[in-house]
Design a protein around this motif. Structure first.
Motif, PDB file in Angstrom:
ATOM      1  N   GLY A  94       0.827  -1.204   0.000  1.00 34.78           N
ATOM      2  CA  GLY A  94       0.000   0.000   0.000  1.00 34.78           C
ATOM      3  C   GLY A  94       0.858   1.248   0.000  1.00 34.78           C
ATOM      4  O   GLY A  94       0.447   2.291  -0.489  1.00 34.78           O
ATOM      5  N   LYS A  95       2.107   1.122   0.543  1.00 38.43           N
ATOM      6  CA  LYS A  95       3.021   2.270   0.495  1.00 38.43           C
ATOM      7  C   LYS A  95       4.439   1.840   0.113  1.00 38.43           C
ATOM      8  O   LYS A  95       5.008   2.379  -0.812  1.00 38.43           O
ATOM      9  CB  LYS A  95       3.000   3.083   1.800  1.00 38.43           C
ATOM     10  N   ALA A 107      -1.948   4.353  -6.256  1.00 34.67           N
ATOM     11  CA  ALA A 107      -2.309   4.957  -4.960  1.00 34.67           C
ATOM     12  C   ALA A 107      -2.925   6.344  -5.184  1.00 34.67           C
ATOM     13  O   ALA A 107      -3.922   6.698  -4.558  1.00 34.67           O
ATOM     14  CB  ALA A 107      -1.077   5.050  -4.057  1.00 34.67           C
ATOM     15  N   PRO A 110      -4.554   2.120  -3.279  1.00 36.54           N
ATOM     16  CA  PRO A 110      -3.214   1.641  -2.903  1.00 36.54           C
ATOM     17  C   PRO A 110      -3.103   0.123  -3.059  1.00 36.54           C
ATOM     18  O   PRO A 110      -4.037  -0.600  -2.705  1.00 36.54           O
ATOM     19  CB  PRO A 110      -3.068   2.056  -1.437  1.00 36.54           C
TER      20      PRO A 110
END
Ligand code: GLY
Length: 421
Positions: free
Chosen positions: A200-201, A257, A262
């Motif tokens: 997600g990041k 994202a 994301p």
């Protein structure tokens, strides 16, 4: 921990083989799974696209993690439903899954975020597509827009063949997936498959391999979902890996994202290494099949913590994965007729033989009949894999195992890995 693995192909059998080797696993269930996977986990007869059934099964077994194998489950919204139920999931949302489920979406995404890819035209009718051919040189690349199990791509040397492929797609050969067609510039270079995880990041490159797309030896015959793989593949120099990471992987995760979706799971970057650097051929939102098979053979690290870290947003805490220095080869044994109409139901004997160290047979499209006889139940039927100190040794071991299996209705390519040899 308790794990539910979703899917039933060779990719999922390879994932099951690796997950089952993890000391972290307490209960391991696959849905719907295949006869080969019964050696690694409990099988439950819930289809990969039965979202409500799978969420119910995950709750029933108190799953700490659900691992999504196929793109069809992503597209059906399984990742979204599990997130809504508060169940950790390795696999993206359906919105992020558009990176595979719509080639037109992905081309527009590449334009929006500056990812290098081939020139293209998105066409809504056969007439529009045939006119668009004027803007391209042969060979013509014709792709159904939607999910077509690896069979929606035609590379046509002649215009007449390109027009026939366009008529086929709009005539319903791929169902709704062919209601829109993407025509692409043919890219010169060497093709490769690179995998990256994202939570997600944060993201991490997670191996690479090379696949053979054509059905027959010498890169002849129709395009398939993949007839064999090997890893490592010499095309992936450290420089190429770094270019793919910075020009395709990171912009893709940042872009999706920014689009509000994301990414959690594995992104499969199919790329062409051209003289102008890597260009995107396509994204897939899952492990490659049969690329996953050779990755799992070479992965020394426990897979489960990586899957869990993606699902839980902790990838930055994970060290880079450790890969064996050995090579791995996967030979796909398909039913005669694949990728057209594969011969159904052929008997298969010898898959349970005691193969040597480093030789593994994954089931890809098999079933047991009422008498317990193993039979073909799909196009790609078996994935015969081996590891070796060199690519040649791995390949020889894989073909020795192929030759020990009795499947009269099957065929395979005999030249997997030729580029690297
Ligand atoms: N081997 C290519 C794919 O998984 O789509």
């Amino acid at each position: 921990m308790n794990i539910l693995l979703v899917g039933s192909g060779g990719r999922e059998h390879a994932l099951a083989w690796k997950i089952a080797a993890s000391p972290l696993v307490t209960r391991f269930v696959a849905a719907p799974g295949n006869p080969g996977m019964a050696a690694q986990c409990e099988l439950r007869g819930v289809a990969a696209t039965d979202v409500a059934g799978l969420v119910g099964l995950a709750k029933e077994i108190a799953a700490d993690l659900v691992v999504i194998g196929p793109e069809t489950a992503v597209d059906a919204g399984l990742g979204d439903a599990l997130a809504a139920a508060g169940i950790a999931c390795f696999g993206p949302s359906a919105q992020a899954g558009q990176l595979e489920s719509s080639k037109a979406f992905t081309k527009a995404f590449c334009d929006r975020y500056g990812l290098p890819t081939s020139a293209y035209a998105v066409c809504e009718s056969a007439a529009e597509a045939k006119t668009a051919l004027d803007r391209f040189e042969p060979p013509y690349v014709i792709k159904a827009d939607g999910l077509a199990a690896g069979k929606g791509v035609v590379i046509a040397p002649e215009r007449a063949e390109a027009e026939a492929a366009i008529d086929d797609a709009f005539g319903g050969r791929f169902g709704a997936a062919g209601a829109r067609v993407v025509i692409e510039e043919f890219l010169e270079g060497e093709i490769g498959s690179l995998f990256a995880l994202c939570d997600g990041k944060d993201s991490m490159v997670f191996g690479w391999a090379q696949d053979h797309k054509r059905a027959f030896d010498g890169e002849q015959g129709p395009n398939t979902g993949g007839m064999g793989t090997y890893s490592p593949a010499p095309v992936f120099t450290p420089e190429l890996v770094e270019q793919v990471r910075t020009r395709l992987v990171e912009p893709a995760f940042a872009g999706i994202a920014a689009d509000g979706a994301p990414y959690r799971g594995v992104l499969f970057v199919e790329l062409m290494a051209t003289k102008h650097g890597p260009k995107l051929v396509e994204f897939n939102v899952r492990f490659g099949d049969p690329e996953c098979q050779v990755l799992m053979l070479r992965l020394e690290s426990d897979l489960v913590p990586y899957l869990q870290a993606c699902a839980e947003g902790r990838l930055s805490q994970m060290p880079p994965p450790v890969w064996s220095d050995e090579s791995a080869v996967c030979v796909v044994v398909a039913a005669k007729g694949y990728p057209g109409t594969p011969a159904a139901g052929g008997e298969i004997r010898g898959t349970e033989a005691n193969f040597g160290a480093g030789q593994v047979v994954f089931h890809a499209g098999t079933k047991r009949d009422a008498e317990g006889v193993l039979r073909a139940a799909g196009g790609r039927v078996l994935n015969v894999c081996a590891r070796g100190a060199t690519l040649r040794e791995a390949r020889d071991r894989a073909y020795a195992a192929v030759d020990a299996i009795d499947f009269a209705d099957g065929f395979c390519r005999r030249d997997i890995g030729w580029r690297a040899l």
